[in-house]
Design a protein around this motif. Structure first.
Motif, PDB file in Angstrom:
ATOM      1  N   GLY A   1       0.832  -1.496  -0.215  1.00 30.72           N
ATOM      2  CA  GLY A   1      -0.221   0.353  -0.250  1.00 30.72           C
ATOM      3  C   GLY A   1       0.708   0.959   0.011  1.00 30.72           C
ATOM      4  O   GLY A   1       1.817   0.847  -0.845  1.00 30.72           O
ATOM      5  N   THR A   2       0.186   2.107   0.488  1.00 27.92           N
ATOM      6  CA  THR A   2       1.220   3.715   0.220  1.00 27.92           C
ATOM      7  C   THR A   2       2.015   3.753   1.807  1.00 27.92           C
ATOM      8  O   THR A   2       1.525   2.649   2.996  1.00 27.92           O
ATOM      9  N   PHE A   3       3.392   4.448   1.426  1.00 31.18           N
ATOM     10  CA  PHE A   3       4.468   4.732   2.177  1.00 31.18           C
ATOM     11  C   PHE A   3       4.411   5.467   3.269  1.00 31.18           C
ATOM     12  O   PHE A   3       5.578   6.270   2.276  1.00 31.18           O
ATOM     13  N   THR A   4       3.548   6.277   3.893  1.00 31.61           N
ATOM     14  CA  THR A   4       3.320   8.048   3.806  1.00 31.61           C
ATOM     15  C   THR A   4       4.814   8.859   3.662  1.00 31.61           C
ATOM     16  O   THR A   4       5.164   9.209   2.856  1.00 31.61           O
ATOM     17  N   LYS A   5       5.337   8.606   4.874  1.00 33.09           N
ATOM     18  CA  LYS A   5       6.791   9.757   4.826  1.00 33.09           C
ATOM     19  C   LYS A   5       7.946   8.787   4.029  1.00 33.09           C
ATOM     20  O   LYS A   5       8.261   9.885   3.919  1.00 33.09           O
ATOM     21  N   MET A   6       7.477   7.885   3.173  1.00 33.86           N
ATOM     22  CA  MET A   6       8.312   7.130   2.374  1.00 33.86           C
ATOM     23  C   MET A   6       8.330   7.609   1.469  1.00 33.86           C
ATOM     24  O   MET A   6       9.590   8.591   0.784  1.00 33.86           O
ATOM     25  N   GLU A   7       6.856   7.996   0.834  1.00 35.52           N
ATOM     26  CA  GLU A   7       6.572   8.782  -0.513  1.00 35.52           C
ATOM     27  C   GLU A   7       6.406  10.238  -0.131  1.00 35.52           C
ATOM     28  O   GLU A   7       6.883  10.723  -1.180  1.00 35.52           O
ATOM     29  N   GLU A   8       6.816  10.758   0.640  1.00 35.83           N
ATOM     30  CA  GLU A   8       7.033  11.821   0.667  1.00 35.83           C
ATOM     31  C   GLU A   8       8.178  13.022   0.884  1.00 35.83           C
ATOM     32  O   GLU A   8       8.761  13.720   0.253  1.00 35.83           O
ATOM     33  N   GLU A   9       8.833  12.171   1.515  1.00 39.51           N
ATOM     34  CA  GLU A   9      10.495  12.545   1.185  1.00 39.51           C
ATOM     35  C   GLU A   9      11.274  11.774   0.041  1.00 39.51           C
ATOM     36  O   GLU A   9      12.398  11.839   0.131  1.00 39.51           O
ATOM     37  N   LYS A  10      10.649  10.802  -0.751  1.00 37.94           N
ATOM     38  CA  LYS A  10      10.764  10.274  -1.778  1.00 37.94           C
ATOM     39  C   LYS A  10      12.607   9.582  -1.495  1.00 37.94           C
ATOM     40  O   LYS A  10      13.688  10.288  -1.777  1.00 37.94           O
ATOM     41  N   ALA A  11      12.011   8.593  -0.507  1.00 36.79           N
ATOM     42  CA  ALA A  11      13.055   8.095   0.111  1.00 36.79           C
ATOM     43  C   ALA A  11      14.097   7.106  -0.817  1.00 36.79           C
ATOM     44  O   ALA A  11      13.152   5.986  -1.481  1.00 36.79           O
ATOM     45  N   TYR A  12      15.170   6.056  -0.146  1.00 43.59           N
ATOM     46  CA  TYR A  12      15.849   5.881  -1.778  1.00 43.59           C
ATOM     47  C   TYR A  12      17.012   4.934  -0.521  1.00 43.59           C
ATOM     48  O   TYR A  12      17.019   5.655  -0.070  1.00 43.59           O
ATOM     49  N   PRO A  13      16.198   4.200  -0.693  1.00 43.87           N
ATOM     50  CA  PRO A  13      15.361   3.297  -2.017  1.00 43.87           C
ATOM     51  C   PRO A  13      14.426   2.632  -1.630  1.00 43.87           C
ATOM     52  O   PRO A  13      14.012   3.437  -0.295  1.00 43.87           O
ATOM     53  N   SER A  14      13.474   3.261  -2.709  1.00 44.99           N
ATOM     54  CA  SER A  14      12.350   2.970  -2.476  1.00 44.99           C
ATOM     55  C   SER A  14      11.482   1.436  -1.981  1.00 44.99           C
ATOM     56  O   SER A  14      12.618   1.250  -1.498  1.00 44.99           O
ATOM     57  N   MET A  15      10.696   2.054  -1.025  1.00 44.81           N
ATOM     58  CA  MET A  15       9.954   0.507  -0.699  1.00 44.81           C
ATOM     59  C   MET A  15       9.567  -0.594  -1.146  1.00 44.81           C
ATOM     60  O   MET A  15      10.376  -1.498  -1.555  1.00 44.81           O
ATOM     61  N   PRO A  16       9.018  -0.235  -2.321  1.00 46.19           N
ATOM     62  CA  PRO A  16       9.112  -1.591  -4.083  1.00 46.19           C
ATOM     63  C   PRO A  16      10.630  -2.034  -3.534  1.00 46.19           C
ATOM     64  O   PRO A  16      10.617  -3.121  -3.499  1.00 46.19           O
ATOM     65  N   GLU A  17      12.011  -1.014  -3.240  1.00 47.77           N
ATOM     66  CA  GLU A  17      13.631  -1.407  -3.985  1.00 47.77           C
ATOM     67  C   GLU A  17      13.498  -2.483  -2.754  1.00 47.77           C
ATOM     68  O   GLU A  17      14.591  -3.134  -3.150  1.00 47.77           O
ATOM     69  N   LEU A  18      13.003  -1.740  -1.627  1.00 44.88           N
ATOM     70  CA  LEU A  18      13.461  -2.811  -0.697  1.00 44.88           C
ATOM     71  C   LEU A  18      13.327  -4.050  -0.603  1.00 44.88           C
ATOM     72  O   LEU A  18      14.136  -4.768   0.184  1.00 44.88           O
ATOM     73  N   VAL A  19      11.665  -4.206  -0.784  1.00 43.58           N
ATOM     74  CA  VAL A  19      11.009  -5.294  -0.761  1.00 43.58           C
ATOM     75  C   VAL A  19      11.383  -5.846  -1.799  1.00 43.58           C
ATOM     76  O   VAL A  19      11.541  -7.934  -1.403  1.00 43.58           O
ATOM     77  N   LYS A  20      11.704  -6.118  -3.220  1.00 43.78           N
ATOM     78  CA  LYS A  20      12.142  -6.250  -3.273  1.00 43.78           C
ATOM     79  C   LYS A  20      13.515  -7.435  -3.666  1.00 43.78           C
ATOM     80  O   LYS A  20      13.936  -8.085  -3.755  1.00 43.78           O
ATOM     81  N   ARG A  21      14.212  -6.195  -2.714  1.00 45.98           N
ATOM     82  CA  ARG A  21      15.949  -6.834  -2.017  1.00 45.98           C
ATOM     83  C   ARG A  21      15.563  -8.082  -0.602  1.00 45.98           C
ATOM     84  O   ARG A  21      16.613  -8.663  -1.045  1.00 45.98           O
ATOM     85  N   TYR A  22      14.949  -7.730  -0.533  1.00 40.17           N
ATOM     86  CA  TYR A  22      14.704  -8.454   0.988  1.00 40.17           C
ATOM     87  C   TYR A  22      13.479 -10.408   0.939  1.00 40.17           C
ATOM     88  O   TYR A  22      14.311 -10.855   1.016  1.00 40.17           O
ATOM     89  N   ALA A  23      12.848  -9.711  -0.475  1.00 37.62           N
ATOM     90  CA  ALA A  23      11.866 -10.542  -0.577  1.00 37.62           C
ATOM     91  C   ALA A  23      12.258 -11.797  -1.457  1.00 37.62           C
ATOM     92  O   ALA A  23      11.343 -12.972  -1.855  1.00 37.62           O
ATOM     93  N   GLY A  24      13.184 -11.232  -2.564  1.00 37.26           N
ATOM     94  CA  GLY A  24      13.688 -12.189  -3.713  1.00 37.26           C
ATOM     95  C   GLY A  24      13.221 -11.906  -4.629  1.00 37.26           C
ATOM     96  O   GLY A  24      12.439 -10.807  -5.054  1.00 37.26           O
ATOM     97  N   LYS A  25      13.256 -12.360  -6.247  1.00 37.49           N
ATOM     98  CA  LYS A  25      13.249 -12.287  -6.790  1.00 37.49           C
ATOM     99  C   LYS A  25      11.867 -12.930  -7.479  1.00 37.49           C
ATOM    100  O   LYS A  25      11.647 -12.668  -8.342  1.00 37.49           O
TER     101      LYS A  25
END
Length: 285
Positions: free
Chosen positions: A230-254
């Motif tokens: 869903g939304t990750f409000t603070k992450m998205e407001e601050e344009k955090a890097y890596p983004s949440m989708p990128e972090l999830v792919k990193r730890y959940a696998g391909k």
């Protein structure tokens, strides 16, 4: 004569400040205007610190509505940190037999998933205070269509598959921080074959990294059929890097299917999703 849609307003997590009383009156008036008969629970406002009552008192307030055969829905208007302290005091047999449906979000992720784990009963991840929010008109239209007419409006949300083409399973989860409070307890949902919904209001890369690694070390990513972000409000407001989708792919696998929606979470234009419902997600061509 048609029976009124009797509904409850409660606060299982942090108590409401007295300063919010006018807003809650507006919420009650709004629900009434939609044809509902809202009733406030005994534990709403601050009595001591963040508490509207003891854990037992707040649990009993919730249970009183589950025992009332006229109650159609129980809307939790709170959020915060302390909802999980009521879990040992709930009567899950009574909840399982009740026709009332629990609605809440954020910290109420704990209650919603505990109910599903203990009873198999569905609840709704949604904050009813959205009806008096910045997007009130849209929210009221969607809510009324779904709650009163059985239409899908409030529960119909857009998404995109960002890894793999499809996934199917029963949805569990909610707020990532709050869900993890259930780890190691009898209230943690069976993750096998599930779609894991994750969203968050606060937190940046360090917090999300910690949460995702806890899920990984618990073996969750090997058990589930996919992840719905869903939304990750603070992450998205601050344009955090890596983004949440990128972090999830990193730890959940391909290999794990992942979908992303901007319509489930803490934003005031958020849609609702049923925790405990089987859903299918497919990549659109």
């Amino acid at each position: 004569m048609k029976k009124p849609n009797k509904t409850a307003l409660i606060s299982c997590s942090n108590a409401q400040p007295r300063a919010n009383s006018e807003k809650l009156t507006v919420l009650k008036t709004t629900l009434s205007s939609l044809g509902l008969l809202p009733v406030f629970g005994d534990c709403i406002y601050e009595k001591e610190s963040v508490f509207s009552g003891t854990a037992k008192e707040r649990a009993e307030s919730l249970m009183s509505f589950y025992r009332d055969p006229e109650i159609r829905a129980i809307f939790d208007i709170s959020g915060g940190d302390i909802a999980n302290e009521i879990l040992p005091y709930l009567d899950y047999d009574v909840i399982a037999k009740s026709s009332a449906v629990f609605w809440g979000y954020s910290d109420l992720t704990t209650v919603i998933n505990a109910i599903f784990t203990k009873t198999g009963k569905q609840s709704v991840l949604y904050q009813v205070r959205n009806l008096i929010s910045l997007h009130a008109q849209e929210q009221k239209a969607n809510f009324s269509a779904s709650f009163l007419e059985g239409k899908p409006d409030l529960f119909s949300f857009r998404y995109e598959m960002i890894q793999k083409d499809s996934m199917e399973g029963t949805v569990v989860g909610g707020n990532i921080r709050c869900l993890l409070k259930l780890a190691g307890t009898p209230y943690w949902p069976d993750m096998n074959g599930k779609i894991l919904l994750l969203e968050s209001l606060g937190g940046l890369v360090p917090q999300m990294t910690a949460y995702l690694n806890q899920l990984k070390q618990m073996g969750v990513f090997e058990q589930i059929n996919g992840i719905l972000l869903g939304t990750f409000t603070k992450m998205e407001e601050e344009k955090a890097y890596p983004s949440m989708p990128e972090l999830v792919k990193r730890y959940a696998g391909k290999e794990l299917p992942i979908a992303k929606t901007n319509e489930i979470g803490h934003n005031t234009n958020a849609k609702a999703i049923v925790i405990g419902q089987k859903m299918n997600f497919t990549k659109f061509s």
